[in-house]
Scaffold this motif. Structure first.
Motif, PDB file in Angstrom:
ATOM      1  N   LEU A 168       8.176  -0.873  -6.452  1.00  0.00           N
ATOM      2  CA  LEU A 168       7.023  -1.475  -5.778  1.00  0.00           C
ATOM      3  C   LEU A 168       7.359  -2.870  -5.264  1.00  0.00           C
ATOM      4  N   GLU A 169       8.012  -3.681  -6.082  1.00  0.00           N
ATOM      5  CA  GLU A 169       8.363  -5.033  -5.645  1.00  0.00           C
ATOM      6  C   GLU A 169       9.284  -4.999  -4.434  1.00  0.00           C
ATOM      7  N   ARG A 170      10.240  -4.056  -4.439  1.00  0.00           N
ATOM      8  CA  ARG A 170      11.164  -3.943  -3.313  1.00  0.00           C
ATOM      9  C   ARG A 170      10.436  -3.528  -2.033  1.00  0.00           C
ATOM     10  N   GLU A 171       9.508  -2.569  -2.155  1.00  0.00           N
ATOM     11  CA  GLU A 171       8.777  -2.102  -0.986  1.00  0.00           C
ATOM     12  C   GLU A 171       7.831  -3.170  -0.448  1.00  0.00           C
ATOM     13  N   GLY A 192       6.703  -7.227   3.733  1.00  0.00           N
ATOM     14  CA  GLY A 192       6.150  -8.570   3.869  1.00  0.00           C
ATOM     15  C   GLY A 192       4.798  -8.707   3.226  1.00  0.00           C
ATOM     16  N   ALA A 193       4.577  -7.978   2.134  1.00  0.00           N
ATOM     17  CA  ALA A 193       3.272  -7.972   1.466  1.00  0.00           C
ATOM     18  C   ALA A 193       3.412  -8.332  -0.007  1.00  0.00           C
ATOM     19  N   SER A 194       4.309  -9.263  -0.313  1.00  0.00           N
ATOM     20  CA  SER A 194       4.601  -9.616  -1.707  1.00  0.00           C
ATOM     21  C   SER A 194       3.404 -10.209  -2.439  1.00  0.00           C
ATOM     22  N   PRO A 212      -0.822  -0.389   6.872  1.00  0.00           N
ATOM     23  CA  PRO A 212      -0.572   0.013   8.262  1.00  0.00           C
ATOM     24  C   PRO A 212      -0.210  -1.145   9.174  1.00  0.00           C
ATOM     25  N   GLU A 213      -0.812  -2.323   8.946  1.00  0.00           N
ATOM     26  CA  GLU A 213      -0.531  -3.460   9.821  1.00  0.00           C
ATOM     27  C   GLU A 213       0.914  -3.925   9.660  1.00  0.00           C
ATOM     28  N   GLN A 214       1.377  -4.000   8.402  1.00  0.00           N
ATOM     29  CA  GLN A 214       2.756  -4.414   8.167  1.00  0.00           C
ATOM     30  C   GLN A 214       3.725  -3.382   8.707  1.00  0.00           C
ATOM     31  N   ALA A 215       3.399  -2.101   8.494  1.00  0.00           N
ATOM     32  CA  ALA A 215       4.290  -1.040   8.968  1.00  0.00           C
ATOM     33  C   ALA A 215       4.363  -1.036  10.486  1.00  0.00           C
ATOM     34  N   ALA A 216       3.214  -1.320  11.144  1.00  0.00           N
ATOM     35  CA  ALA A 216       3.191  -1.342  12.602  1.00  0.00           C
ATOM     36  C   ALA A 216       4.055  -2.461  13.154  1.00  0.00           C
ATOM     37  N   GLY A 217       4.177  -3.544  12.401  1.00  0.00           N
ATOM     38  CA  GLY A 217       4.972  -4.683  12.848  1.00  0.00           C
ATOM     39  C   GLY A 217       6.457  -4.476  12.716  1.00  0.00           C
ATOM     40  N   GLN A 218       6.886  -3.320  12.256  1.00  0.00           N
ATOM     41  CA  GLN A 218       8.297  -3.062  12.046  1.00  0.00           C
ATOM     42  C   GLN A 218       8.905  -2.256  13.183  1.00  0.00           C
ATOM     43  N   GLY A 219       8.199  -2.108  14.278  1.00  0.00           N
ATOM     44  CA  GLY A 219       8.760  -1.389  15.408  1.00  0.00           C
ATOM     45  C   GLY A 219       8.075  -0.063  15.600  1.00  0.00           C
TER      46      GLY A 219
END
Length: 345
Positions: A121-124, A129-131, A169-176
């Motif tokens: 979980l910490e790695r993901e 970018g959601a630490s 979803p917002e963080q995932a969307a920012g990854q390309g």
């Protein structure tokens, strides 16, 4: 005569032994010093390393007799053996004592899964970018009232990186557009082709790659790529011992990669099962795969010489790491199974 016969029959299946202080302990006939230890207290049983009967050292499989005085030798740390659960080994007669040993191993497995889940979980969260995420609230979003229970199912493989990414979803969307961070090669999931060993996947630019046979990565496993000489890009689990050795030798050949799965893809996985060597146990274990609709490619069995424990090695096809986790959990519940785990190297 009737009364004496009644007493004889009533007590013939019991033994009465003494503690070092002279207290009487009632145990089933055939009970061992280990049964005695667990009768005194669970912690005494967990830390039991030896025993004395009437002042003499005896093996833990020694069958106690009425009137004997029993003393338990303990270690500082609890360390039960799974061999104690093998009914053929003769360590435990009491079902209550065996239940306490099983409870200890379940707690140990739980704690280990919690630690693994926390690391994943910490790695993901760092990757997304959601630490700073509130973990308790995140656990509730996945239907878990307690954070530890949430971490445990992550560590067991029932919740993987894909599900965790979907919660942001917002963080995932920012990854390309393809959901992968910049500079990371997005992999199509490897598809088993008639059970052959040449598992192929296509990457950017039609780069031919293959899943490493040493660790057999599955979707949602953290993976890494290694450029080989003449065999293209080989995909390893990040914790694969072979990859770690190769990384030290040629770090410039390492490439970051990630998964993208398709429906109906299947993946080979190796699992190993330790069980009591009894009639029908292999059939009971393989029945789980039928119930879960998981194809079995091969089965191998062997018996450990001294302990008599049966080792079952299987190669199966699964659709995800979560499905593999469910199968292992079901196998662990089969009567006679001591341990079920994924073989990754």
């Amino acid at each position: 005569d009737f009364i004496s016969r009644f007493k004889s029959e009533m007590f013939q299946d019991r033994v009465y032994v003494l503690t070092p202080k002279g207290e009487v302990v009632d145990l089933p006939s055939g009970a061992t010093p280990l049964d005695f230890a667990y009768h005194i207290h669970s912690e005494v049983g967990h830390r039991c390393r030896g025993a004395k009967v009437d002042g003499k050292i005896v093996p833990l499989v020694y069958q106690l007799k009425s009137g004997e005085r029993v003393e338990i030798v303990t270690a500082k740390q609890p360390a039960p053996s799974r061999e104690w659960l093998n009914p053929h080994s003769g360590y435990l007669k009491s079902a209550r004592a065996r239940s306490k040993v099983r409870q200890w191993f379940r707690a140990e497995d739980y704690d280990r899964n919690v630690a693994t889940g926390r690391s994943i979980l910490e790695r993901e969260l760092q990757r997304l970018g959601a630490s700073g995420t509130n973990l308790e609230k995140l656990a509730q979003r996945f239907g878990k009232a307690r954070l530890e229970d949430f971490l445990e199912v992550i560590g067991r493989g029932e919740i993987g990186p894909t599900q965790l990414s979907a919660a942001f979803p917002e963080q995932a969307a920012g990854q390309g557009q393809d959901g992968a961070p910049e500079g990371i090669l997005k992999l199509q999931a490897p598809k088993a082709e008639g059970g052959t060993r040449g598992v192929r996947i296509l990457g950017v630019g039609n780069l031919l790659t293959a899943a490493a046979g040493c660790c057999q990565p599955l979707p949602e496993d953290p993976v890494i790529g290694y450029v080989t000489r003449g065999r293209g890009l080989m995909i390893h689990r990040e914790d694969c011992p072979n990859f770690l050795r190769l990384k030290q030798e040629s770090p410039e050949r390492v490439i970051k990669v990630d998964w993208t799965t398709r429906e109906k893809d299947v993946f080979k996985a190796q699992i190993q099962v330790q069980a009591v060597n009894k009639s029908g146990i292999v059939k009971d274990v393989t029945a789980v795969f039928g119930e879960e609709k998981v194809p079995v490619i091969s089965v191998r069995t062997s018996v450990e010489g001294k302990s008599g424990v049966l080792h079952i090695g299987l190669v199966i096809e699964v659709t995800s790491l979560a499905q593999l986790g469910r199968v292992l959990s079901e196998i662990s519940q089969v009567p006679g199974v001591l341990e079920a785990s994924r073989k990754t190297s």
